[in-house]
Enzyme design. Structure first.
Site, PDB file in Angstrom:
ATOM      1  N   GLY A  99     -75.445 -29.899  86.529  1.00 55.71           N
ATOM      2  CA  GLY A  99     -76.411 -28.615  86.616  1.00 55.71           C
ATOM      3  C   GLY A  99     -77.728 -29.128  86.485  1.00 55.71           C
ATOM      4  O   GLY A  99     -78.435 -28.214  85.956  1.00 55.71           O
ATOM      5  N   ILE A 122     -81.393 -24.909  82.057  1.00 56.88           N
ATOM      6  CA  ILE A 122     -81.173 -25.728  80.902  1.00 56.88           C
ATOM      7  C   ILE A 122     -81.691 -27.089  81.189  1.00 56.88           C
ATOM      8  O   ILE A 122     -82.623 -28.122  80.254  1.00 56.88           O
ATOM      9  CB  ILE A 122     -79.831 -25.726  80.240  1.00 56.88           C
ATOM     10  CG1 ILE A 122     -79.396 -24.386  79.596  1.00 56.88           C
ATOM     11  CG2 ILE A 122     -79.701 -26.945  79.191  1.00 56.88           C
ATOM     12  CD1 ILE A 122     -78.118 -24.455  79.282  1.00 56.88           C
ATOM     13  N   ALA A 123     -81.266 -27.776  82.139  1.00 61.05           N
ATOM     14  CA  ALA A 123     -81.594 -29.206  82.616  1.00 61.05           C
ATOM     15  C   ALA A 123     -83.323 -29.446  82.826  1.00 61.05           C
ATOM     16  O   ALA A 123     -83.871 -30.291  82.354  1.00 61.05           O
ATOM     17  CB  ALA A 123     -80.760 -29.541  83.781  1.00 61.05           C
ATOM     18  N   ASN A 177     -63.371 -23.282  85.910  1.00 60.26           N
ATOM     19  CA  ASN A 177     -63.921 -24.253  85.249  1.00 60.26           C
ATOM     20  C   ASN A 177     -63.020 -25.415  84.915  1.00 60.26           C
ATOM     21  O   ASN A 177     -63.411 -26.562  84.897  1.00 60.26           O
ATOM     22  CB  ASN A 177     -64.623 -23.879  83.768  1.00 60.26           C
ATOM     23  CG  ASN A 177     -65.763 -22.991  83.829  1.00 60.26           C
ATOM     24  OD1 ASN A 177     -66.781 -23.929  84.325  1.00 60.26           O
ATOM     25  ND2 ASN A 177     -65.925 -21.699  83.858  1.00 60.26           N
ATOM     26  N   ASN A 189     -70.177 -23.758  79.452  1.00 55.23           N
ATOM     27  CA  ASN A 189     -69.175 -22.764  78.837  1.00 55.23           C
ATOM     28  C   ASN A 189     -67.827 -22.562  79.710  1.00 55.23           C
ATOM     29  O   ASN A 189     -67.994 -22.271  80.939  1.00 55.23           O
ATOM     30  CB  ASN A 189     -69.705 -21.473  78.354  1.00 55.23           C
ATOM     31  CG  ASN A 189     -70.737 -21.742  77.251  1.00 55.23           C
ATOM     32  OD1 ASN A 189     -70.130 -22.405  76.304  1.00 55.23           O
ATOM     33  ND2 ASN A 189     -71.895 -21.164  77.102  1.00 55.23           N
ATOM     34  N   ASP A 243     -75.681 -23.425  67.917  1.00 53.41           N
ATOM     35  CA  ASP A 243     -75.425 -22.307  66.714  1.00 53.41           C
ATOM     36  C   ASP A 243     -75.621 -23.060  65.485  1.00 53.41           C
ATOM     37  O   ASP A 243     -76.008 -22.000  64.601  1.00 53.41           O
ATOM     38  CB  ASP A 243     -73.779 -22.325  66.667  1.00 53.41           C
ATOM     39  CG  ASP A 243     -73.263 -21.718  68.406  1.00 53.41           C
ATOM     40  OD1 ASP A 243     -73.619 -20.833  68.669  1.00 53.41           O
ATOM     41  OD2 ASP A 243     -72.389 -22.696  68.847  1.00 53.41           O
ATOM     42  N   HIS A 286     -67.440 -22.323  70.295  1.00 47.91           N
ATOM     43  CA  HIS A 286     -68.519 -21.830  70.736  1.00 47.91           C
ATOM     44  C   HIS A 286     -68.641 -20.423  71.461  1.00 47.91           C
ATOM     45  O   HIS A 286     -68.560 -20.518  72.646  1.00 47.91           O
ATOM     46  CB  HIS A 286     -69.537 -23.045  71.585  1.00 47.91           C
ATOM     47  CG  HIS A 286     -70.693 -22.239  72.082  1.00 47.91           C
ATOM     48  ND1 HIS A 286     -71.613 -22.105  71.273  1.00 47.91           N
ATOM     49  CD2 HIS A 286     -71.125 -22.094  73.483  1.00 47.91           C
ATOM     50  CE1 HIS A 286     -72.779 -21.790  71.981  1.00 47.91           C
ATOM     51  NE2 HIS A 286     -72.601 -21.954  73.555  1.00 47.91           N
TER      52      HIS A 286
END
Length: 384
Positions: free
Chosen positions: A62, A67-68, A156, A182, A210, A238
């Protein structure tokens, strides 16, 4: 750019030496022959470390995502695997994202980071997973409007079965795998099941975000730095069923370790709003910025992988989704479940012997039940 295109060795050893020279000897650059400056012991030591340290290969999937984008710079400059650890970054994304990935590669090049020795952008698993030391699996299928939960799981399962098989076929058997995409716990389990030649202990999923959220909430409540909070625990999934537990948490107050319940002095908040705030924090971020957590997720990934590589502090533990089989807390086997763990020599160990009261037991069981349901649904899609 095709899947086999690689930006190879764009930082040469000579360039690397110049960069170290500039960083370590800024006051001497204008005095005398530059070659004389290599008598500096500090420069010599660091250059020897860079020359002698074996390259590691780190995959981020990804890699064109947000995020990356927040993650790659920290990895490349040494914040995760060490300030003396040269590395190769392998960036995997789907074919339509390759033009975006090209821009990410250019930015990494333009950072001129001494430790980053090669960048390999690709859309091919046989390229991405070859000889890996670490794999950070960020990419996954997001839930789309109108998508049923079982459809999300099915999509997924296909992704992480394929990536698990690629790990099994191409990666080193010592590879450390962190699943972020996720549903992270179940995706991690599917990847591990699909890579039977790699120990299941090498797989973990991210609940450090978290964990960090919980630390921050307690710290803000006590009016201290987050570094003054230790040994919070995230149990389970999560997801919104996770259980942020502070019964074993310590807070530094006036230089002394104080139990979190004594430091906060508000049991109702710790058993109510605190838990729901951490459970729902991801949704709150999305509501506020219309995008999911990226900066905080990247920081948590760095924390997680750094602790695997360097170990945890004696007497302290962190939260990590790991294989549940053989645990002492009555959690069902064959799950990836978040436990308190300590880490030494790149090996995690569940912290045993922590007292569990009835309040905690009920919440731990509830999140375990969700994971069992997820696992059973996901495994039904494996076709095995």
């Amino acid at each position: 750019m095709n899947g086999c295109t690689a930006t190879k060795n764009y930082i040469s050893q000579k360039t690397l030496e110049r960069q170290v020279q500039r960083q370590l000897l800024p006051r001497d650059r204008n005095r005398g022959d530059l070659r004389s400056h290599w008598t500096s012991r500090r420069a010599a030591v660091i250059l020897n470390q860079l020359k002698m340290a074996e390259l590691i290969r780190v995959l981020v999937t990804g890699a064109a995502g947000q995020i990356a984008y927040s993650l790659l710079y920290s990895i490349a400059k040494g914040d995760v695997f060490g300030k003396d650890q040269p590395l190769v970054l392998v960036l995997l994304d789907i074919t339509p994202m390759l033009p975006v990935l090209e821009g990410v590669v250019m930015e990494l090049q333009d950072c001129a980071l001494p430790l980053l020795r090669e960048v390999i952008p690709t859309d091919k698993e046989e390229v991405a997973f070859k000889d890996l030391d670490a794999a950070i699996l960020v990419g996954s299928m997001p839930r789309r409007e109108g998508m049923e939960r079982k459809d999300l799981l099915k999509a997924n399962v296909a992704i992480f079965k394929s990536q698990g098989e690629a790990l099994d076929k191409y990666a080193k058997k010592t590879v450390k795998v962190l699943v972020v995409g996720n549903p992270a716990n179940t995706n991690c389990l599917i990847a591990a099941k699909s890579a039977p030649s790699i120990p299941k202990e090498n797989f973990s999923c991210l609940t450090r975000l978290d964990h960090n959220r919980a630390c921050s909430q307690v710290a803000m409540r006590c009016g201290i730095s987050a570094s003054g909070v230790k040994n919070v625990i995230i149990w389970g999934n999560h997801s919104s069923t996770q259980y942020p537990d502070v019964h074993h948490c310590k807070v530094i107050v006036q230089g002394k370790d104080v139990a979190a319940f004594d430091a906060v002095k508000d049991d109702g908040w710790l058993k109510g709003e605190f838990i729901s705030t951490v459970q729902q924090r991801g949704a709150a971020v999305i509501k506020a910025r219309k995008l999911s957590s990226a900066m905080s997720a990247a920081k948590a990934i760095c924390d997680h992988m750094r602790d695997i590589w360097k170990g945890t502090t004696e007497g302290e533990f962190i939260s990590m989704g790991v294989y549940s089989t053989g645990n002492s807390y009555g959690v069902p086997e064959d799950l990836i479940y978040s436990f308190p763990v300590s880490i030494k020599d790149k090996t995690w160990k569940i912290v045993d012997g922590l007292a569990i009261n009835d309040f905690s037991r009920a919440k731990m069981d509830a999140t375990a039940a969700e994971l069992v349901e997820e696992r059973d649904t996901a495994v039904s899609f494996l076709g095995v």
